[in-house]
Design an enzyme around this catalytic site. Sequence first.
Site, PDB file in Angstrom:
ATOM      1  N   ASP A 187       0.692  -1.197   0.123  1.00 36.10           N
ATOM      2  CA  ASP A 187       0.014  -0.034  -0.165  1.00 36.10           C
ATOM      3  C   ASP A 187       0.863   1.372   0.091  1.00 36.10           C
ATOM      4  OD1 ASP A 187      -2.611  -1.357   0.058  1.00 36.10           O
ATOM      5  OD2 ASP A 187      -2.369  -1.401   2.280  1.00 36.10           O
ATOM      6  N   GLU A 188       2.240   1.205  -0.586  1.00 32.66           N
ATOM      7  CA  GLU A 188       3.076   2.174  -0.575  1.00 32.66           C
ATOM      8  C   GLU A 188       3.347   2.818  -2.214  1.00 32.66           C
ATOM      9  OE1 GLU A 188       5.876   2.556   2.387  1.00 32.66           O
ATOM     10  OE2 GLU A 188       4.631   1.772   4.045  1.00 32.66           O
TER      11      GLU A 188
END
Length: 290
Positions: free
Chosen positions: A234-235
């Site tokens: 999620d980055e």
Amino acid sequence: MSPRPQPGREYVLTLSCPDSAGLVHAVSGFLVRNSGNILESQQFDDRLQGRFFMRVHFDVSDPNADLEKLRYRFGPVAQAYGISWSLSDAATPTRTLIMVSKFGHCLNDLLFRRRTGALNIEIPAIVSNHRDFEGLAETYGVPFHHIPVTKETKPEAEARLMELVRELEIDLVVLARYMQVLSDDLCKELEGRAINIHHSFLPSFKGARPYEQAYQRGVKLVGATAHYVTPDLDEGQIIDQDVVRVDHSLDPGDLVTVGRDVEAQVLAHAVKWHSESRVMVDGNRTVVFR
């Protein structure tokens, strides 16, 4: 809605390079020499990094100036200025494989937008670790592939996914609320061509029932983030984000409803912009020519 691009007549050139004098003139000169007419042009000069980004949508009047010839003729220009570039037919749909688990709002939204012509994509396959949306896929005439995933079978499941990506010549993989973490190797394999969507509560409210957690904390904003998939969970590079204001009157179910709407819209934006070559990765960031 703008007119559909003409196949074999309209092209999109995207480029990035160290900033230097004469770049726009060089691109314009290339277009003039090849009967090109600019339909849309956008550029960004990143002064902090000293890099230049550009997207040009153009058509050509010379019937002999096809895609391969244009690519060949732009080669010397790119070499002279150290340009990283891509040139594609603007009318060619992006072949998109959609992955989903048990939440179908983003899947349904993408299928509907594709059918109505709002997205210039083809969807040769839907992949899911559950069968919940097999009927929905059938309604839209899209082949559905059920690939169950357990801790023990994950390597085989990911190998099957990559078989489909290669067999179907997939350009883009969309994780439309696909609730499985992809392995680092798969993330690297799909680098720059896989998009994920998630609620914007991360990293504050992790794990199951994030909207319940958000309700308990009295959040005032509900949002979503669409980003490229990378090994860092999620980055990945952010393509689009949006938020909606909420208040104390909404219960957890209401927050879920609001969140689903935002997720669907943000993901649709990301898919559209990627499919139209409007997104350029710049390290940990993106340049998005909307």
